[in-house]
Enzyme design. Structure first.
Site, PDB file in Angstrom:
ATOM      1  N   LYS A 198       0.839  -1.207   0.000  1.00  0.00           N
ATOM      2  CA  LYS A 198       0.000   0.000   0.000  1.00  0.00           C
ATOM      3  C   LYS A 198       0.872   1.255   0.000  1.00  0.00           C
ATOM      4  CE  LYS A 198      -1.762   1.570   4.094  1.00  0.00           C
ATOM      5  NZ  LYS A 198      -1.501   2.975   4.439  1.00  0.00           N
ATOM      6  N   ASN A 199       1.837   1.288   0.908  1.00  0.00           N
ATOM      7  CA  ASN A 199       2.592   2.530   1.090  1.00  0.00           C
ATOM      8  C   ASN A 199       3.622   2.779  -0.006  1.00  0.00           C
ATOM      9  OD1 ASN A 199       1.041   3.034   3.280  1.00  0.00           O
ATOM     10  ND2 ASN A 199       2.579   2.490   4.811  1.00  0.00           N
TER      11      ASN A 199
ATOM     12  N   ARG B  58      -4.962  10.738   4.113  1.00  0.00           N
ATOM     13  CA  ARG B  58      -3.874  11.656   4.376  1.00  0.00           C
ATOM     14  C   ARG B  58      -2.775  11.559   3.309  1.00  0.00           C
ATOM     15  NH1 ARG B  58       0.618  12.066   6.288  1.00  0.00           N
ATOM     16  NH2 ARG B  58       1.203  14.070   7.184  1.00  0.00           N
TER      17      ARG B  58
ATOM     18  N   CYS C  62      -4.713  13.138  12.506  1.00  0.00           N
ATOM     19  CA  CYS C  62      -5.473  11.903  12.434  1.00  0.00           C
ATOM     20  C   CYS C  62      -5.303  11.198  13.757  1.00  0.00           C
ATOM     21  CB  CYS C  62      -5.077  11.058  11.234  1.00  0.00           C
ATOM     22  SG  CYS C  62      -3.579  10.149  11.476  1.00  0.00           S
TER      23      CYS C  62
ATOM     24  N   ARG D 255       0.419  14.659  12.827  1.00  0.00           N
ATOM     25  CA  ARG D 255       0.826  14.435  11.441  1.00  0.00           C
ATOM     26  C   ARG D 255       0.952  15.720  10.614  1.00  0.00           C
ATOM     27  NH1 ARG D 255      -1.183   8.891   9.127  1.00  0.00           N
ATOM     28  NH2 ARG D 255       0.928   8.966   8.323  1.00  0.00           N
ATOM     29  N   PRO D 256       1.872  16.583  11.018  1.00  0.00           N
ATOM     30  CA  PRO D 256       2.111  17.811  10.255  1.00  0.00           C
ATOM     31  C   PRO D 256       2.806  17.516   8.926  1.00  0.00           C
ATOM     32  CG  PRO D 256       3.791  17.559  11.949  1.00  0.00           C
ATOM     33  CD  PRO D 256       2.823  16.412  12.128  1.00  0.00           C
TER      34      PRO D 256
ATOM     35  N   ASP E  30       5.058  20.000   7.740  1.00  0.00           N
ATOM     36  CA  ASP E  30       6.039  21.085   7.678  1.00  0.00           C
ATOM     37  C   ASP E  30       7.312  20.676   6.934  1.00  0.00           C
ATOM     38  OD1 ASP E  30       6.163  19.392  10.070  1.00  0.00           O
ATOM     39  OD2 ASP E  30       7.961  20.538  10.573  1.00  0.00           O
ATOM     40  N   LEU E  31       7.730  19.423   7.070  1.00  0.00           N
ATOM     41  CA  LEU E  31       8.983  19.010   6.421  1.00  0.00           C
ATOM     42  C   LEU E  31       8.811  18.947   4.902  1.00  0.00           C
ATOM     43  CD1 LEU E  31      10.013  16.219   8.973  1.00  0.00           C
ATOM     44  CD2 LEU E  31      11.017  18.509   8.779  1.00  0.00           C
TER      45      LEU E  31
ATOM     46  N   ASP F 132       4.375   0.644  12.156  1.00  0.00           N
ATOM     47  CA  ASP F 132       3.180   0.021  11.582  1.00  0.00           C
ATOM     48  C   ASP F 132       2.986  -1.431  12.046  1.00  0.00           C
ATOM     49  OD1 ASP F 132       2.598   2.357  10.283  1.00  0.00           O
ATOM     50  OD2 ASP F 132       3.421   1.738   8.353  1.00  0.00           O
TER      51      ASP F 132
ATOM     52  N   ILE G 232       7.822   6.918  16.962  1.00  0.00           N
ATOM     53  CA  ILE G 232       7.501   7.651  15.726  1.00  0.00           C
ATOM     54  C   ILE G 232       6.204   8.435  15.895  1.00  0.00           C
ATOM     55  CG2 ILE G 232       7.152   7.470  13.217  1.00  0.00           C
ATOM     56  CD1 ILE G 232       9.875   6.391  14.034  1.00  0.00           C
TER      57      ILE G 232
ATOM     58  N   ARG H 100      -8.766  -0.341   4.454  1.00  0.00           N
ATOM     59  CA  ARG H 100      -7.876   0.679   3.893  1.00  0.00           C
ATOM     60  C   ARG H 100      -6.506   0.091   3.588  1.00  0.00           C
ATOM     61  NH1 ARG H 100      -7.633   6.258   6.853  1.00  0.00           N
ATOM     62  NH2 ARG H 100      -6.263   6.391   5.060  1.00  0.00           N
TER      63      ARG H 100
HETATM   64  N1  EPU Z   1       6.540  14.484  10.626  1.00  0.00           N
HETATM   65  C1  EPU Z   1       6.740  15.809  10.887  1.00  0.00           C
HETATM   66  N2  EPU Z   1       6.646  16.700   9.853  1.00  0.00           N
HETATM   67  C2  EPU Z   1       6.369  16.307   8.583  1.00  0.00           C
HETATM   68  C3  EPU Z   1       6.174  14.952   8.314  1.00  0.00           C
HETATM   69  C4  EPU Z   1       6.270  14.050   9.361  1.00  0.00           C
HETATM   70  O1  EPU Z   1       6.987  16.192  12.032  1.00  0.00           O
HETATM   71  O2  EPU Z   1       6.322  17.182   7.702  1.00  0.00           O
HETATM   72  C5  EPU Z   1       6.650  13.497  11.721  1.00  0.00           C
HETATM   73  C6  EPU Z   1       5.385  12.675  11.906  1.00  0.00           C
HETATM   74  O3  EPU Z   1       4.440  13.346  12.697  1.00  0.00           O
HETATM   75  C7  EPU Z   1       5.932  11.423  12.559  1.00  0.00           C
HETATM   76  C8  EPU Z   1       7.285  11.234  11.854  1.00  0.00           C
HETATM   77  O4  EPU Z   1       7.631  12.537  11.361  1.00  0.00           O
HETATM   78  O5  EPU Z   1       6.167  11.643  13.930  1.00  0.00           O
HETATM   79  C9  EPU Z   1       7.304  10.240  10.717  1.00  0.00           C
HETATM   80  O6  EPU Z   1       6.216  10.489   9.830  1.00  0.00           O
HETATM   81  P1  EPU Z   1       6.295  10.210   8.256  1.00  0.00           P
HETATM   82  O7  EPU Z   1       6.191  11.494   7.529  1.00  0.00           O
HETATM   83  O8  EPU Z   1       7.480   9.342   7.967  1.00  0.00           O
HETATM   84  O9  EPU Z   1       4.964   9.405   8.024  1.00  0.00           O
HETATM   85  P2  EPU Z   1       4.170   9.388   6.652  1.00  0.00           P
HETATM   86  O10 EPU Z   1       5.126   9.453   5.540  1.00  0.00           O
HETATM   87  O11 EPU Z   1       3.078  10.367   6.699  1.00  0.00           O
HETATM   88  C10 EPU Z   1       4.238   6.803   6.253  1.00  0.00           C
HETATM   89  C11 EPU Z   1       3.249   5.697   6.161  1.00  0.00           C
HETATM   90  C12 EPU Z   1       2.685   5.391   7.544  1.00  0.00           C
HETATM   91  C13 EPU Z   1       3.857   5.035   8.466  1.00  0.00           C
HETATM   92  C14 EPU Z   1       4.869   6.173   8.487  1.00  0.00           C
HETATM   93  C15 EPU Z   1       6.110   5.871   9.319  1.00  0.00           C
HETATM   94  C16 EPU Z   1       2.310   5.978   3.952  1.00  0.00           C
HETATM   95  C17 EPU Z   1       1.130   6.259   3.112  1.00  0.00           C
HETATM   96  N3  EPU Z   1       2.155   6.065   5.271  1.00  0.00           N
HETATM   97  O12 EPU Z   1       3.514   7.940   6.712  1.00  0.00           O
HETATM   98  O13 EPU Z   1       1.842   4.252   7.383  1.00  0.00           O
HETATM   99  O14 EPU Z   1       3.375   4.803   9.777  1.00  0.00           O
HETATM  100  O15 EPU Z   1       5.289   6.454   7.140  1.00  0.00           O
HETATM  101  O16 EPU Z   1       6.755   4.755   8.840  1.00  0.00           O
HETATM  102  O17 EPU Z   1       3.356   5.630   3.437  1.00  0.00           O
HETATM  103  C18 EPU Z   1       0.049   2.805   7.860  1.00  0.00           C
HETATM  104  O18 EPU Z   1       0.305   2.217   6.803  1.00  0.00           O
HETATM  105  O19 EPU Z   1      -0.755   2.355   8.723  1.00  0.00           O
HETATM  106  C19 EPU Z   1       0.690   4.087   8.122  1.00  0.00           C
HETATM  107  C20 EPU Z   1       0.237   4.961   9.018  1.00  0.00           C
END
Ligand code: EPU
Length: 422
Positions: A24-25, A93, A117, A122-123, A125-126, A309, A331, A401
């Site tokens: 999925k991811n 998201r 969520c 889940r910001p 900003d990065l 996850d 995380i 999902r």
């Molecule tokens: N974060 C920030 N700022 C940002 C982005 C992220 O502070 O701009 C923080 C997040 O709040 C979190 C950490 O950085 O504390 C890591 O978040 P990341 O951005 O890596 O998560 P993501 O890319 O939004 C993906 C997966 C998630 C998985 C995470 C961590 C997808 C679609 N989603 O999310 O998958 O938990 O990486 O490995 O790829 C799931 O499949 O159930 C799921 C939630």
């Protein structure tokens, strides 16, 4: 959408084999990346999930011609609009990963800002920091993010590390923005997850020049245009892990097929430490008991560390594993929705900040439960496999999902699981 629940009964040891679906991811950003070219892209092994369906609909609403038959998606994005419709975007998201491709190809994007969520704030900003480094302007208006770069994007050196490590979708987004930028981009503090590598492989197949994916420094030399490409998505390491835990909980012998063990090293290590024998043969991984299981400690980390996850599913396993287990979530510190529900099923779990201390009990007891997070819901299904009586996991759409036919696949292993209307 008809509301459904899953009825799970104590199933004894599970046995047999089950095939793992595409990730999925990895699928979600790869589907978004098809917007980077006018050419036809064919993506194979896309799991049939509501999340991939949302992405399919979003691509269509952005103007792409899309076709789907079983696991194969064909996308041709000749004419695009830069505005993603709020009604669809708000449902998932991961829709934010159309930002990078739209900005790259059209030099503008307007996408609804994702809210928080259930697993945390889940910001993004990065992601935005990365786009700005490439020369984009970022504005917020009426709940939308507006990105613009009228003169196009320019390569730059930037860093994507945040308080909780790097960002997976942020790395994907900036990589997709940079492939058509003028000059070279260096992403430091990049996420190293296998899904990022799969996206980079797809982009390179389209003619991009991305190197270093899978390490914390990714270099992207911008090119003028990309071409259509056929690609097969990697296996879903979290679905694979979830079925390994299902095998562990039942105590039988379960083989997962079409998986990639090299993506599962930290999980395999922890399952061995808990008292299971895991063997790998090509794309197959088999789990069977190896003496008396005992609790152990896990601490979630970015890849190759223990995946967030898989944290909830391990809590379900530890709930009936003799001894004390300590589970720390680094995380998403608030990602413990399963704990209250596991407690209702008779688990002995004590939460201290982002750490769960679990004392294994002899058995759980079935109860109506629900969780508003995909992995937490999956954990409740797993717990139900070893709970006396009937466990009703409500709001099945959370599981749909991220797990393709979870009920059918579990039944194939002998589990007593049925889908029913709520
Ligand atoms: N974060 C920030 N700022 C940002 C982005 C992220 O502070 O701009 C923080 C997040 O709040 C979190 C950490 O950085 O504390 C890591 O978040 P990341 O951005 O890596 O998560 P993501 O890319 O939004 C993906 C997966 C998630 C998985 C995470 C961590 C997808 C679609 N989603 O999310 O998958 O938990 O990486 O490995 O790829 C799931 O499949 O159930 C799921 C939630």
């Amino acid at each position: 959408m008809a509301l459904e629940k899953l009825i799970v009964r104590d199933s004894g040891p599970l046995n047999g084999s089950v095939s793992i679906s595409g990730s999925k991811n990895a699928s979600l950003p790869i589907l978004a990346a098809t917007l980077l070219t006018e050419g036809e892209c064919v993506i194979n092994r896309v799991p049939d999930l509501s999340d991939t369906n949302y992405m399919f609909q979003i691509l269509g609403m952005l103007g792409a011609e899309v076709e789907r038959s079983s696991g194969r998606m064909v996308i041709e994005a000749k004419n695009l609009t830069p505005t993603a419709p709020y009604e669809l975007v708000r449902k998932m998201r991961a829709s934010v990963c159309v930002l990078g491709p739209l900005l790259s190809r059209l030099h503008e994007a307007k996408v609804a800002l994702p809210g928080g969520c259930i697993i945390g704030d889940r910001p993004i900003d990065l992601h935005l920091r990365g786009f700005e480094a490439l020369g984009a302007e970022v504005e917020f208006d009426g709940g939308n993010i507006l990105l613009s770069a009228p003169k196009g994007l320019t390569g730059a050196r930037l860093n994507l590390s945040g308080k909780f490590g790097s960002t997976v979708l942020g790395t994907d987004n900036v990589m997709m923005a940079a492939v058509l930028a003028d000059g070279t981009t260096v992403i430091e503090g990049a996420a190293v997850e296998p899904e990022v590598v799969d996206l980079a492989d797809f982009l390179n197949g389209m003619g991009a020049k991305v190197s270093g994916a899978g390490t914390t420094t990714i270099t992207i030399e911008g090119v003028d245009s990309l071409k259509g490409r056929e690609h097969t998505v990697i296996p879903d390491r979290i679905e694979a892990g979830t079925f390994l835990v299902a095998g562990a909980i039942g105590g039988g012998e379960v083989t997962i097929k079409n998986a990639d063990a090299s993506h599962l090293i930290s999980l395999i290590e922890k399952l061995r430490e808990t008292g299971y024998d895991l063997t790998t043969q090509g794309k197959n991984i088999t789990i069977r008991p190896n003496g008396e299981p005992k609790g152990c400690n896990i601490s979630t980390e970015p890849y190759p560390g223990f995946p967030t996850d898989m944290q909830a599913q391990m809590c379900a396993l530890f709930a009936t594993t003799p001894g004390t287990s300590v589970v720390t979530e680094n995380i998403f510190p608030q990602r413990f929705m399963h704990v209250a529900e596991l407690t209702r099923m008779g688990a002995d779990v004590h939460l201290e900040g982002a750490t769960a201390i679990i004392k294994g009990v002899d058995h759980l007891s079935g109860a109506p439960v629900m969780a508003s997070d995909l992995r937490a819901s999956a954990a409740l299904v797993l717990a139900g496999l070893k709970a006396k009586g009937e466990t009703e996991v409500n709001r099945l759409y959370h599981i749909d999902r991220g797990y393709e036919h979870i009920d059918r696949k579990l039944r194939k292993l002998g589990a007593d699981v049925v889908r029913a209307p709520m």
